[in-house]
Write an enzyme that holds these catalytic residues in place. Structure first.
Site, mmCIF file in Angstrom:
data_model
loop_
_atom_site.group_PDB
_atom_site.id
_atom_site.type_symbol
_atom_site.label_atom_id
_atom_site.label_comp_id
_atom_site.label_asym_id
_atom_site.label_seq_id
_atom_site.Cartn_x
_atom_site.Cartn_y
_atom_site.Cartn_z
ATOM 1 N N ASP A 12 34.414 50.614 37.002
ATOM 2 C CA ASP A 12 35.140 51.549 37.922
ATOM 3 C C ASP A 12 35.548 52.799 37.461
ATOM 4 O O ASP A 12 36.854 53.164 37.471
ATOM 5 C CB ASP A 12 36.198 50.916 38.858
ATOM 6 C CG ASP A 12 35.565 49.415 39.041
ATOM 7 O OD1 ASP A 12 34.346 49.174 39.776
ATOM 8 O OD2 ASP A 12 36.618 48.580 39.486
ATOM 9 N N GLU A 36 30.831 50.546 48.907
ATOM 10 C CA GLU A 36 32.095 50.638 48.451
ATOM 11 C C GLU A 36 32.297 52.176 47.478
ATOM 12 O O GLU A 36 31.135 52.601 47.321
ATOM 13 C CB GLU A 36 32.567 49.515 47.502
ATOM 14 C CG GLU A 36 31.995 49.181 46.533
ATOM 15 C CD GLU A 36 31.829 47.599 45.841
ATOM 16 O OE1 GLU A 36 32.706 46.906 46.351
ATOM 17 O OE2 GLU A 36 31.549 47.376 44.643
ATOM 18 N N HIS A 96 29.560 52.184 41.311
ATOM 19 C CA HIS A 96 30.847 52.515 41.228
ATOM 20 C C HIS A 96 31.314 54.071 40.171
ATOM 21 O O HIS A 96 31.750 53.673 39.127
ATOM 22 C CB HIS A 96 31.852 51.408 40.613
ATOM 23 C CG HIS A 96 33.295 51.683 41.244
ATOM 24 N ND1 HIS A 96 33.809 51.018 42.239
ATOM 25 C CD2 HIS A 96 34.133 52.691 40.740
ATOM 26 C CE1 HIS A 96 35.109 51.582 42.519
ATOM 27 N NE2 HIS A 96 35.271 52.462 41.889
ATOM 28 N N ARG A 98 30.448 45.149 32.452
ATOM 29 C CA ARG A 98 30.371 46.481 32.947
ATOM 30 C C ARG A 98 30.935 47.703 32.213
ATOM 31 O O ARG A 98 32.281 47.425 32.158
ATOM 32 C CB ARG A 98 30.934 46.300 34.320
ATOM 33 C CG ARG A 98 30.241 45.524 35.146
ATOM 34 C CD ARG A 98 30.864 45.255 36.695
ATOM 35 N NE ARG A 98 32.157 44.629 36.468
ATOM 36 C CZ ARG A 98 33.295 44.816 37.491
ATOM 37 N NH1 ARG A 98 33.161 45.448 38.374
ATOM 38 N NH2 ARG A 98 34.377 44.398 37.335
#
Length: 493
Positions: free
Chosen positions: A63, A228, A293, A322
């Site tokens: 993120d 998102e 993201h 990630r």
């Protein structure tokens, strides 16, 4: 290494560089904040070019959000229990930067599962947006902090909860700020009639006050469950809203896009035009899965556009592994952004234009290096290309023989060791310049590639050694005691 044998169904889990000249030139209309890149994957290059290149990952967290301000890159990623920020004058040294903890919270209603921080400068203050809960996923809400001074690293104080009246007590994550015609809008992912994690946009009267109901945007996405991480680009009279679709644990997590004229009302859902198909998605041949993201930043001189995003080196449905990566993107003749395909982890890229350079270089497990580095082995080691896209240059060395060593010789100030983590890996004993050994576990519940296994402390600039010793031991979950050596990244300043 040799091939290994080998959710909860929540809708989000886990744990840019705003060049002002570019903003004033019209990339970002209205108020001051972040600006809006995909070449083919270049091969690792020679030592002469090392000072102007870098390799991913930039960070081990997901993120990401990044900007450039007063000669430094600033990066945040999801950390879970706090908000940390990394600062570096060069993109090439960001991975070795020491984090600054800019926020922790004692309020039990919002001090758990802190995700997806983003920070914007309005006036002479910075506003940091994030989501957090009390330990229950469904209780995620949006919050904003305000800086005490004109500095992205703060200090910050709590400013407000961000809750549109029609969703005052509903699940909400992934805040992004849309700026049009001198007005602000809160874009986020949360409950609506289309998804549990659906796209919503609400008006704001200032950076910390939602001033009206949110409207739901019915966005396409290939998978039904998630929309998102909305982000925005401004160019050619249009605003482009990019967002991630599919659950972030899936290898098919990907970026989609909508747009509308800069003069249109973003609170009218019909004004948003859907772009058909994903604009950034998995690249199996490069070992890249679940890219999404993301956020955007510009090169320090304002001439290039870049995307920063997270992705994985495994096709397994997992929220682990990630890591943050960045690459340049361009624009098509019709005015649409062209993100290209995600580059392989470790692909050597030119630094952003205007970046002062890092001097970083790599050392491959076979001894080749783009700088003043080498590696030698003692004891029994295997080598080969079985790890394919999960390794730098598609090869690595591995051993489970106690006492076998790999010794990297390098000139610089810091070194990071990257290699495969796997179900059959064990412990290594790692030491610098013959000093005390540090025990490092190379095991992972699933096989992943080019993971950062170890980063040395900062060293005096000069000649050093990093020794990796196979212990022949492993934890109770591992099936064997292999240690993998893939590449080292050397930092010189």
């Amino acid at each position: 290494m040799p091939p290994s044998p080998s959710h909860r169904s929540r809708t989000h889990a886990g744990l840019l560089l705003a060049a002002l000249l570019g903003l004033l030139a019209g990339l970002l209309p209205g108020l001051t904040a972040q600006a809006s890149a995909a070449p083919s994957a270049p091969e690792p290059r020679a030592a002469a070019a090392a000072a102007g290149t870098f390799r991913n990952p930039l960070n081990s967290g997901p993120d990401p959000f990044m900007t450039n301000w007063k000669g430094n890159y600033y990066l945040t990623t999801t950390q879970g229990g706090s908000i940390k920020m990394w600062r570096s004058p060069s993109l090439g040294t960001l991975a070795a930067a020491d984090p600054v903890t800019v926020w922790t919270d004692t309020d039990p209603s919002r001090n758990r599962n802190i995700w997806a921080p983003e920070f914007y400068r309005f006036g002479d203050r910075w506003y940091l947006y994030y989501t957090a809960d009390d330990g229950v996923d469904e209780h995620h809400r949006l919050y904003v902090l305000e800086s005490e001074r004109d500095d992205p690293t703060g200090p910050y104080h709590f400013k407000a909860k961000l809750a549109p009246p029609n969703h005052a007590n509903d699940f909400a994550i992934d805040a992004g700020v849309l700026q049009l015609g001198g007005r602000l809008y809160l874009a986020y992912s949360g409950l609506n009639q289309y998804q549990h994690n659906g796209l919503n946009i609400a008006p704001m009267s200032n950076p910390y006050t939602v001033s009206g109901d949110a409207v739901a945007i019915n966005a396409a996405g290939g998978c039904p469950e998630v929309r998102e991480g909305p982000e925005f680009l401004y160019r050619g009279g249009r605003v482009w809203m990019t967002y991630s679709a599919c659950d972030t644990g899936k290898p098919d997590y990907q970026v989609w896009m909508m747009s509308m004229p800069l003069t249109a009302d973003p609170l009218v859902p019909g004004n948003w035009r859907q772009h058909q198909g994903a604009v950034f998605s998995r690249a199996d041949d490069r070992g890249v899965f679940g890219p999404g993201h993301h956020a955007f930043f510009q090169s320090p001189d304002g001439t290039e556009d870049w995307i920063v995003y997270h992705a994985k080196t495994t096709s397994v449905n997992t929220y682990s592994n990630r890591t943050t990566r960045a690459q340049k993107f361009t624009w098509r003749a019709d005015g649409t952004p062209d993100f290209g395909r995600p580059l392989a982890m470790g692909a050597t890229q030119d630094l952003p234009s205007g970046d002062p350079g890092s001097g970083n270089y790599w050392i491959n497990d076979d001894g080749r290096s783009s700088g003043a580095g080498s590696v030698t082995y003692t004891g029994a080691w295997n080598s080969g290309s079985g790890c394919a896209t999960q390794c730098f240059w598609s090869d690595d060395h591995w051993s489970d023989r106690a006492g076998a060593t790999a010794t990297f010789s390098f000139t610089g100030t810091r070194i990071a060791l990257l290699s495969v983590k796997d179900t059959g890996n064990g412990y290594a004993a790692v030491s610098i310049d013959g000093g005390p050994e540090q025990r490092v576990d190379f095991h992972n519940a699933i096989r992943v590639g080019e993971a950062v296994q170890y980063t040395s402390p900062r060293l005096a600039n000069g000649a050093h050694t990093l020794r990796v010793r196979v212990t022949g031991e492993h934890n109770a979950q591992s099936g064997a005691s292999f240690v993998s050596v893939d590449r080292a990244e050397v930092y010189t300043n």
